[in-house]
Scaffold this active site. Structure first.
Site, mmCIF file in Angstrom:
data_model
loop_
_atom_site.group_PDB
_atom_site.id
_atom_site.type_symbol
_atom_site.label_atom_id
_atom_site.label_comp_id
_atom_site.label_asym_id
_atom_site.label_seq_id
_atom_site.Cartn_x
_atom_site.Cartn_y
_atom_site.Cartn_z
ATOM 1 N N HIS A 175 0.815 -1.221 0.000
ATOM 2 C CA HIS A 175 0.000 0.000 0.000
ATOM 3 C C HIS A 175 0.852 1.277 0.000
ATOM 4 O O HIS A 175 0.726 2.094 -0.919
ATOM 5 C CB HIS A 175 -0.999 -0.034 1.158
ATOM 6 N N HIS A 180 4.079 6.674 5.480
ATOM 7 C CA HIS A 180 2.915 7.423 5.973
ATOM 8 C C HIS A 180 2.089 6.694 7.028
ATOM 9 O O HIS A 180 1.366 7.331 7.786
ATOM 10 C CB HIS A 180 2.025 7.915 4.831
ATOM 11 N N GLU A 186 1.205 5.645 12.831
ATOM 12 C CA GLU A 186 -0.147 5.222 13.218
ATOM 13 C C GLU A 186 -0.220 3.728 13.516
ATOM 14 O O GLU A 186 -0.840 3.319 14.491
ATOM 15 C CB GLU A 186 -1.107 5.593 12.071
ATOM 16 N N ASP A 187 0.426 2.915 12.699
ATOM 17 C CA ASP A 187 0.179 1.467 12.766
ATOM 18 C C ASP A 187 1.326 0.610 13.300
ATOM 19 O O ASP A 187 1.157 -0.601 13.444
ATOM 20 C CB ASP A 187 -0.177 0.931 11.366
ATOM 21 N N ASP A 247 -2.878 8.611 -0.836
ATOM 22 C CA ASP A 247 -3.242 7.519 0.077
ATOM 23 C C ASP A 247 -4.716 7.164 -0.133
ATOM 24 O O ASP A 247 -5.084 6.001 -0.300
ATOM 25 C CB ASP A 247 -2.982 7.993 1.512
ATOM 26 N N ASP A 257 -27.990 14.505 -24.593
ATOM 27 C CA ASP A 257 -28.211 15.115 -25.897
ATOM 28 C C ASP A 257 -27.223 16.226 -26.203
ATOM 29 O O ASP A 257 -27.255 16.819 -27.266
ATOM 30 C CB ASP A 257 -29.649 15.655 -25.996
HETATM 31 MN MN MN Z 1 -2.536 4.564 4.139
#
Ligand code: MN
Length: 716
Positions: free
Chosen positions: A48, A72, A76-77, A139, A260
């Site tokens: 990703h 990125h 966060e993860d 993203d 049209d």
């Molecule tokens: Mn992401």
């Protein structure tokens, strides 16, 4: 490694080997950090961020942006923290990643139109750097491309957010290609059935239209060839599904009314040719005059430029034609990202472009003058990012406030009652000072207490007019109420000394005194007395004179026989002198100061001396039985000059629920500190306990309460 290869192949087209190897280091960290994580598609997670980086590499973004794209999701993860990114890749990359993380952490849930607008502004305000938005858009684009793998509920939320927030942001940034893809993917994910039906209808209609499209195409080509035009390109335009859907829904047009219309675009070499092509086309087909738009001379707010005209084609069918230069076309497709995309190409700017009023005009001009990306970004920031802060209410609504606004401003923005009774605040669920400057994206909760009142000190930090005027209004009203209260007590006391009782004086008598004093009401009279603008004793004598006809007052007694009780809750019309700082339990007296009300002093305070001969101003006082609140006292502590001495002293004081308001330490004799303190206590008893505790604190030699010494000789 395979996934990095595809990225690096794209990077080699515009970056140096050194830059690519720096990017590879970011890749290695991200790969390791995301090890074991999988996407909804079942692929390893690292695919990703790499896909996001590839989207940005196609836009030829600079190395920090590509690195930020790869990294990125790590804050966060994964276990990776910002400080590690700063160490390994520098502050610029770390800040970009941090910015994207913050945007990821806020989610849009409300469906209200105004909220969507505010949310978009909040995203802009939080980003602070346009590249953060570009990474976030890339993203989101990759997430939308793979959205079919998400569970339906999540798919719906992401699709709504994409249509309401990210497509408009792409539009605002002039990034047409991004916007179209967001809209098509968002529409398909949100309304799969409608999307499919519309798609089939369009395919079907296209078959019917082909003949006329071909005819128009041939006629235009022949016409332009005949006119000997410089190089040009003619493209038949198909409307995308979401825009057809929106027109049907919002403008209540039928499918055939939309279909049209025949759309064409002519792309030419320079502005001058645009107008020549326009002339040639108006020669070929009759134009619908009111539909002609010159967005080259006057660009749209997002910088869009083109000539738009509607013509009556063969059999009277309407033809919409857009005419623009190749350069304008690239700008229109890529918007703000064109800066990076065409960095190497030479841009020529036409007069028309400088007429644009909105920010993209500014951006284009900056593009001319700024040498590097960073300078360019600095300039863009000012135009693009709002000066306001956007914060959430506990219910998830978004409130816009001027930058520098505090929780008190927030409270007043919600309701003046909330502002007037607020006592504390939680920012992102953490207790914080009421004076904190709010930051975009924060959730603000206000804690109120019934009966709480605005603090005059708030005026030092609030920034909104609403908060300021409400606080001032409240304080003024409060002062008025307090003055009336104090004034009525002062007059009662003065009357008492004349053997009269306020409640037994007929109202007409009082009103006649009010009138002769030139005031509007009895309360006004009391207020004036309370503020010290009128003297209670004189007003009492006036009243006594009015009463003369009915009752004879006995010989007045000395006024100080009956003292006035101080409750401690009188507010700003009663203040405690700083020279002697009286506390409940101390013998007290006071005087009325014009415009300020009653000033309370320690009975023996020398500054009272001058007033003792003025019975009209001097008031003898006592404390009420029960007193609430904290009172300040000054102490002097002598303490050994040793490590930890001061900390121990502070601890002793706070241990007994007393606050230190001011502290000053001066060294003397090399071995000692003389510490001057202002602390708060409830009364003499409390003070005695605090003094005892201080005395027993390690290294303390001596402690005394400071107050002005009484004169030995009393004047009477
Ligand atoms: Mn992401």
């Amino acid at each position: 490694m395979a996934e990095f290869k595809e990225l690096s192949q794209r990077l080699t087209t515009y970056l140096s080997d050194a830059e690519i190897s720096a990017i590879e280091k970011a890749y290695l960290l991200a790969k390791e950090a995301h090890t074991g994580q999988k996407r909804h598609t079942g692929e390893p997670y690292i695919t990703h961020p790499i896909a996001v980086a590839i989207i940005l590499a196609e836009m030829r973004m600079d190395p920090p942006t590509i690195m930020a794209a790869i990294l990125h999701d790590v804050i966060e993860d994964t276990y990776v923290e910002k400080t590690e990114l700063v160490e390994r890749f520098g502050k610029e990359v770390a800040d970009l990643v941090d910015g994207v993380t913050k945007l990821t952490q806020i989610t849009f849930e409300s469906h209200a139109q105004a909220q969507a607008e505010n949310f978009r502004k909040m995203v802009m305000a939080m980003a602070r750097d346009i590249r953060v938005i570009l990474v976030k858009l890339a993203d989101r684009l990759h997430n939308m491309r793979t959205i079919h793998c998400l569970p339906p509920k999540k798919r719906r939320r992401i699709a709504i957010e994409t249509l309401e927030i990210f497509a408009p942001i792409a539009n605002r940034l002039g990034m047409h290609a991004f916007r179209i893809e967001f809209e098509e993917l968002g529409f398909a994910a949100l309304h799969p059935m409608r999307y499919r039906v519309l798609k089939e209808a369009v395919t079907h209609a296209r078959g019917n239209r082909k003949e006329i499209m071909d005819l128009i195409d041939t006629e235009i080509r022949n016409n332009l060839k005949k006119a000997n035009m410089p190089p040009w390109k003619l493209i038949g335009r198909e409307k995308h599904l979401y825009s057809i859907y929106k027109k049907m829904r919002d403008k209540h047009l039928s499918f055939s009314e939309i279909m049209d219309v025949y759309g064409f675009r002519v792309i030419v070499d320079k502005i001058d040719t645009c107008y020549r092509v326009l002339g040639a086309l108006h020669n070929l087909y009759k134009p619908l005059t009111q539909r002609f738009k010159d967005y080259i001379a006057i660009p749209k707010a997002n910088g869009y430029q083109s000539l738009h005209t509607t013509l009556f084609g063969p059999y009277g069918v309407p033809i919409e034609v857009q005419i623009r230069t190749d350069e304008i076309h690239k700008m229109a497709e890529n918007g703000i990202a064109a800066h990076w995309l065409y960095k190497t190409e030479k841009f020529l700017f036409d007069d028309a472009q400088t007429r644009a009023k909105e920010w993209l005009k500014g951006i284009l001009e900056m593009h001319k003058s700024s040498k590097n990306s960073l300078e360019f970004i600095e300039n863009v920031k000012i135009d693009l990012f709002p000066d306001e802060v956007y914060v959430f209410t506990p219910k998830g609504n978004i409130l816009e406030l001027p930058s520098g606004a505090t929780p008190v401003d927030f409270a007043y923005a919600i309701h003046s009652d909330i502002g007037n009774t607020c006592v504390a605040t939680k920012l992102d669920r953490r207790l914080s000072p009421l004076s904190s400057a709010l930051i975009s994206g924060q959730q603000v909760e206000i804690i109120t207490a019934p009966g709480a009142r605005p603090n005059p000190a708030w005026l030092n930090f609030v920034v909104t007019g609403k908060a300021r005027s409400n606080i001032k209004h409240f304080l003024k009203k409060q002062q008025r109420d307090e003055s009336i209260e104090l004034g009525s007590r002062l007059i009662e006391k003065a009357l008492h000394n004349l053997n009269l009782n306020l409640h037994l004086i007929p109202i007409e008598k009082i009103e006649s005194v009010v009138k002769s004093s030139g005031l509007d009401s009895i309360n006004h009279l009391f207020e004036e007395i309370g503020l010290g603008n009128r003297i209670a004793l004189l007003v009492a004598k006036q009243l006594a004179k009015e009463m003369d006809t009915t009752s004879k007052p006995s010989q007045p007694e000395p006024h100080h026989k009956h003292s006035l009780a101080i409750k401690g809750t009188e507010g700003i019309v009663v203040s405690y002198a700083k020279c002697c700082r009286p506390i409940p339990g101390d013998p007290i007296s006071g005087y009325i100061e014009k415009g300020h009300g009653l000033i309370v002093h320690f009975e023996q305070c020398p500054s009272l001396e001058a007033y003792r001969q003025h019975p009209d101003k001097f008031v003898s006082l006592r404390w009420e039985e029960k007193i609430e609140g904290d009172f300040a006292v000054d102490l002097r502590v002598e303490i050994l000059n040793q490590r930890g001495s001061l900390a121990g002293l502070a601890l002793s004081i706070s241990d007994l629920d007393s606050n230190i308001e001011n502290i000053n330490a001066e060294e003397f004799d090399g071995r000692y500190f003389a510490v001057s303190l202002t602390i708060t206590v409830r009364n003499r008893l409390h003070l005695a306990r605090v003094l005892r505790k201080i005395r027993n604190t390690k290294n303390v030699i001596r402690v005394i309460r400071l107050k002005p010494r009484a004169k030995k000789k009393k004047k009477y």
